[in-house]
Design a protein around this motif. Structure first.
Motif, short mmCIF file in Angstrom:
data_model
loop_
_atom_site.label_atom_id
_atom_site.label_comp_id
_atom_site.label_asym_id
_atom_site.label_seq_id
_atom_site.Cartn_x
_atom_site.Cartn_y
_atom_site.Cartn_z
N GLY A 167 1.01 41.11 -4.45
CA GLY A 167 1.56 42.42 -4.77
C GLY A 167 1.37 42.77 -6.23
O GLY A 167 0.70 42.06 -6.98
N MET A 168 1.95 43.90 -6.64
CA MET A 168 1.78 44.35 -8.01
C MET A 168 3.11 44.55 -8.73
O MET A 168 3.19 44.47 -9.95
N THR A 169 4.16 44.83 -7.95
CA THR A 169 5.47 45.03 -8.58
C THR A 169 6.55 44.39 -7.71
O THR A 169 6.33 44.14 -6.53
N SER A 170 7.72 44.14 -8.31
CA SER A 170 8.84 43.58 -7.56
C SER A 170 9.57 44.69 -6.82
O SER A 170 9.48 45.85 -7.22
N PRO A 171 10.35 44.32 -5.77
CA PRO A 171 11.06 45.35 -5.01
C PRO A 171 12.01 46.19 -5.88
O PRO A 171 12.22 47.35 -5.61
N ASN A 172 12.57 45.59 -6.95
CA ASN A 172 13.52 46.36 -7.77
C ASN A 172 12.84 46.97 -8.99
O ASN A 172 13.47 47.30 -9.98
N PHE A 173 11.52 47.12 -8.91
CA PHE A 173 10.72 47.62 -10.04
C PHE A 173 11.27 48.93 -10.60
O PHE A 173 11.38 49.12 -11.81
N ASP A 174 11.64 49.85 -9.71
CA ASP A 174 12.02 51.19 -10.17
C ASP A 174 13.41 51.23 -10.78
O ASP A 174 13.80 52.25 -11.32
N ASP A 175 14.14 50.13 -10.67
CA ASP A 175 15.46 50.09 -11.31
C ASP A 175 15.37 49.48 -12.71
O ASP A 175 16.37 49.34 -13.40
N ARG B 242 4.80 49.91 -1.53
CA ARG B 242 6.16 49.76 -1.03
C ARG B 242 6.75 51.12 -0.73
O ARG B 242 6.35 52.11 -1.31
N GLU B 270 7.97 46.14 1.48
CA GLU B 270 6.68 45.87 0.83
C GLU B 270 5.57 46.04 1.85
O GLU B 270 5.72 45.62 3.00
#
Lengths: 322, 614
Positions: A167-175, B242, B270
């Protein structure tokens, strides 16, 4: 001929080339036996009428030359069209191209930062331990399949937990705040950049080494040494300067691969780049998307070659562009 | 409900394989209660434990990601799955009995003649923008939007039979009736996948060309403009990476303490390239739950070993509703355009010979396939309905693996075996081609086993896998194929979902597809008597609400397919899911695991919460 005129001329020459590439690509896509509506057809709750409507909407029932003309007209007006799976292509293409660019810029930087000094060092210390060590590392890099390398790193990530699994970002990236977002992307880039650097390093390090070795045997290097010029000056002023020409050509190709050349890594590591997008589009015969992506790749290659030629002209006054 | 699956499907530990029944892991808590708050709003009460609010559930999904956020335009599982989380239907399935139960509706009633169904909505329902949801929305959705074919017209097809689309009438603000010309029992089951649409948003679009509806709420849309009635509404979509859903504060189900659900603030999904990555992310702690269709049989023992160490649990829900089978092309026609037979006339005779098909069926070592390829995690299958189906025919006997029986049948049909090679009565060497979709290790291995099994009869099988989309083209359009091994998803509630495959004029009647790409009308002059009986059984069962009668007709349907070996069924997978121990209220049941991802087995998505400190 002055340089700007030369560049203009080359650009003009590129247009028919791009046209031929687009015709070839379009023809091949048309001939391929892939059914763009296969998923729909394989779904029993979709009626024959619905399939017909979809064919009409996507223009699948029109003859190929007509479809090509529509595509060409739209593209020339800067309209990349809609994907057969919905949504505008420009948005998706540029998002994914941006991701791939980010990945490849890092790779590119690391490869050249490592390959240049390593190549020079290996050439100067030919046959010594370090040269042989580099030889082993680059042979491994050249011969190891990309996907295997990706899997090995994934296994490492899974076993140690220090790296994210694809992947490229973590699930909480936008926080996160801006700084942490950058760090998060950086964290995710480690794996793909490592893979690509390791694999591309080999070619360039060897290229630098062998070019330099050739030059070091040349008469004028012997002359310089005989005159008593000190060794550092011989290598960096006389030899390297002359060994660099083939590398500039290589640089041009590298430029072209900035937007491609990472497809397998992207697929295996789930990195949302252009290769990932294009392969998916080829498999579903998403004509507009595949064409846009291919044309972008072709343009990059032509630009890269032009860039290399211009650079050659600048670095080597012996080369004439007439 | 009958999508062709590319495989890589699910399958579970060997010990379970001999007990082909849906697994009930959690006891039935009894029917859902309707509670009324002080303002008179009617809300369902959750059946799980009281959980904690907040936190996010992290999921992953393999594939290309959503294609639209317009629930009524979705024609792929991912988009439809997101749409059905954002939007509720009038009815749902009871997770324990599989019976239809009201959802947005408070109750529903089928009239005595079976032609009219009356829905009464709950009081106080609201859309996620605060607008009231009432009978007008229902009438608009089914009487206008779906009826006139806005978006994906498959919704209309699932709600009607032979063009008999119901009349939708508003009785009062909370009551709507659907009236058919003849009873159509599958309607209540199919209604779950066609959600009620917000009239106040979509009505202007129905006055414009349909093409505009197609572009409405597409993947470039600003999520803030989305309005729905489900527990979660899309919050963000990052292309290829995502999508995130956030809590809908107006959702109308409460927990046992009267608090409005859902518990979770957010669900983030994801998008990953394949199942392996998804499983790795789960093992690495980046994903909280692996749903059905993700955990494959081959992963079961590895996951079982890591359960305690990594703090998760593997759930075995018994047999899947999907089927894996061998399809032989029984078409006897010529291609009207080229004048050539779709199938070589010599081979046509074999494929149309019932003894030949039975011989192949007896020669398939189903147990061997399951033990060797599926690592013991799967169930042998002999007919169209799997043991997961409410209409599984228990009287059909397993087909014995017996080369003697197979050889005897071939001899009876005039085939002769000489020096290990089988010849037909006219002296032709018996050989045919077999294919499946490439890139699927399991299918590939099964095909190789079939090839070996048939070799024992003296039949030469030329096996060559091809790309999925190309395979579909051959099966559906050019009709130029001999043998194909493939899979179809089924329905555990309603065998009528198979009508589009089994009725003799169906578009996907692959055993003898009557409409190739060069034909404008289905060719119905050579329908076999048993095919006609299948047509009658399916239509008969669909036209009655009498359960005894339906069972009888659907059993007949299974029996005909079994007797004829119209398709040679091989196995079905085991449904497995896995969830981290800190996922609260996750209580999967076989009948509650029928939703598209990301809902999947989370029939009570609104009640799911994350345990631990907040």
């Amino acid at each position: 001929m002055s340089l700007p005129v030369y560049i203009f001329k080359r650009m003009l020459q590129a247009l028919p080339l791009l046209f031929v590439i687009s015709v070839l690509a379009f023809t091949m896509l048309m001939i391929s036996p892939v059914d763009p509506l296969a998923t729909m057809k394989a779904n029993p709750s979709v009626s024959a009428a619905a399939i017909k409507a979809e064919e009409e909407r996507l223009g699948l029932n029109k003859p190929a030359p007509e479809r090509y003309a529509i595509w060409l007209a739209n593209t020339l007006q800067g309209n990349l069209g809609m994907s057969s799976t919905g949504g505008s292509i420009a948005h998706r293409l540029f998002t994914c191209a941006g991701n791939t660019l980010l990945l490849n810029v890092f790779t590119f930087t690391f490869v050249w930062l490592i390959a240049l000094p390593a190549g020079v060092y290996a050439a100067v210390h030919r046959g010594k331990f370090i040269d042989k060590l580099f030889g082993i590392i680059t042979s491994t890099g050249m011969s190891m399949p990309t996907f295997l390398m990706c899997f090995l790193l994934l296994m490492l990530a899974l076993a140690t937990g220090i790296l994210p699994i694809g992947g490229m970002t973590s699930p909480n990236f936008d926080d996160m705040d801006k700084l942490h977002q950058m760090l998060d992307i950086g964290h995710h880039l480690i794996m793909p950049v490592c893979v690509l650097t390791f694999i591309q390093l080999a070619g360039i390090q060897r290229q630098v080494r062998s070019n330099l070795l050739d030059v070091l045997r040349a008469d004028y290097v012997r002359t310089a040494r005989a005159k008593g010029v000190d060794e550092t000056r011989v290598i960096y002023k006389h030899a390297l300067r002359n060994a660099v020409n083939p590398l500039i050509t290589l640089l041009g190709f590298e430029f072209a691969s900035l937007l491609s050349g990472a497809a397998i890594t992207e697929m295996v590591l789930g990195y949302p780049g252009l290769g990932f997008l294009t392969l998916g589009a080829v498999l579903t015969k998403d004509i507009n998307l595949v064409m846009a992506s291919l044309m972008m790749g072709a343009s990059m290659l032509i630009l890269g070659n032009l860039l290399a030629d211009v650079l050659l002209k600048i670095t080597d006054p012996r080369i004439s562009i007439d | 409900m009958g999508k062709i699956v590319r495989g890589n499907s699910t399958s579970a530990p060997a010990s379970t394989a001999n007990d082909p029944k849906p697994k009930i892991l959690f006891p039935d808590p009894g029917p859902r209660k309707l509670v009324v708050d002080k303002d008179g709003n009617e809300m369902w009460q959750g059946r799980g434990e009281v959980g904690k609010f907040g936190r996010a559930l992290r999921l992953a999904e393999f594939g290309a990601g959503p294609k639209t956020f317009n629930c009524w335009d979705a024609s792929d599982a991912t988009s439809h799955g997101i749409g059905l989380i954002q939007n509720e239907s009038l009815v749902d399935y009871d997770p324990w009995s599989g019976k239809p139960i009201p959802r947005l509706a408070k109750s529903f009633e089928v009239s005595k003649d079976g032609r009219t169904i009356t829905f009464v909505l709950r009081k106080g329902l609201k859309w996620s923008d605060g607008h009231a949801l009432n009978a007008d929305d229902v009438v608009f959705t089914y009487g206008k939007l779906v009826k006139e074919g806005f978006g994906a017209s498959s919704a209309r097809d699932t709600l009607s039979v032979e063009g008999d689309y119901p009349q939708v009438n508003k009785v009062d603000d909370l009551t709507v009736t659907f009236t058919f010309k003849a009873p159509f029992a599958p309607f209540l089951y199919n209604l779950n996948s066609v959600a009620v649409a917000p009239k106040h948003i979509l009505e202007p679009l129905t006055k414009r060309p349909q093409e505009e509806f197609h572009k409405f709420w597409d993947i470039n849309t600003d999520p803030k403009t989305l309005v729905g009635s489900g527990p979660f509404i899309l919050d963000r979509y990052i292309v290829g990476q995502r999508y995130e859903l956030k809590r809908n504060p107006y959702f109308s189900i409460v927990d046992k303490e009267g608090q409005r659900l859902p518990y979770l603030d957010k669900i983030s999904v994801e998008i990953v390239p394949d199942q392996n990555t998804e499983i790795m992310k789960f093992l690495g702690g980046e994903v909280d739950l692996l749903d059905v269709k993700t955990v494959r049989g081959q992963d079961a023992s590895m996951l079982k070993h890591k359960e305690a160490q990594l703090g998760f649990k593997l759930y075995n829900l018994g047999p899947d509703d999907g089927t894996i089978f061998l399809l032989l092309n029984m078409a006897r026609r010529k291609n009207p355009k080229t004048g050539k037979y779709f199938v070589d006339p010599v081979k046509q005779e074999w494929f149309n010979n019932k003894d030949f098909r039975w011989a192949l069926s007896h020669a398939i070592n189903r147990r061997g396939v399951i033990n060797n390829v599926l690592k013991g995690v799967g169930y042998p299958l002999y007919t169209v309905e799997t043991p997961a189906s409410l209409y599984f025919d228990k009287d059909l006997k397993p087909i014995e693996y017996s080369l003697d029986k197979a050889n005897a049948l071939l001899t009876r049909a005039g085939f002769v075996k000489k020096d290990g090679v089988l010849y037909d009565a006219k002296g032709n060497v018996v050989e045919f081609s077999l294919t499946t979709n490439s890139g699927n290790g399991i299918r590939d291995a099964v095909c190789i086993m079939l090839k070996e099994d048939f070799k024992k009869l003296g039949i030469k099988v030329n096996y060559q896998p091809i790309e999925f989309n190309t395979m579909i083209n051959r099966i559906h359009q050019s009709l130029e194929f001999e043998g194909v091994m493939m899979g179809l998803t089924g329905s555990r509630f309603e065998p009528y979902g198979g009508a589009n495959i089994w009725k003799s004029n169906a578009r996907m009647h692959n055993i003898d597809c009557r409409q190739s790409i060069d034909e404008t009308e289905p060719y119905l002059k050579d329908v076999r008597p048993w095919e006609k009986e299948i047509d009658r059984s399916l239509d008969g069962a669909a036209n009655t609400y009498d359960e005894a009668q339906r069972h009888k007709l659907y059993n007949r349907f299974s029996e005909i397919i079994y007797d004829e070996q119209a398709l040679i069924f091989i196995y079905t997978n085991v449904m497995l899911t896995a969830a981290r121990n800190d996922v609260g209220n996750y209580r999967p049941t076989p009948y509650g695991s029928v939703y598209y991802t990301p809902k999947g087995s989370m029939y009570n998505l609104e009640e799911i919460y994350i345990k631990g400190a907040h």
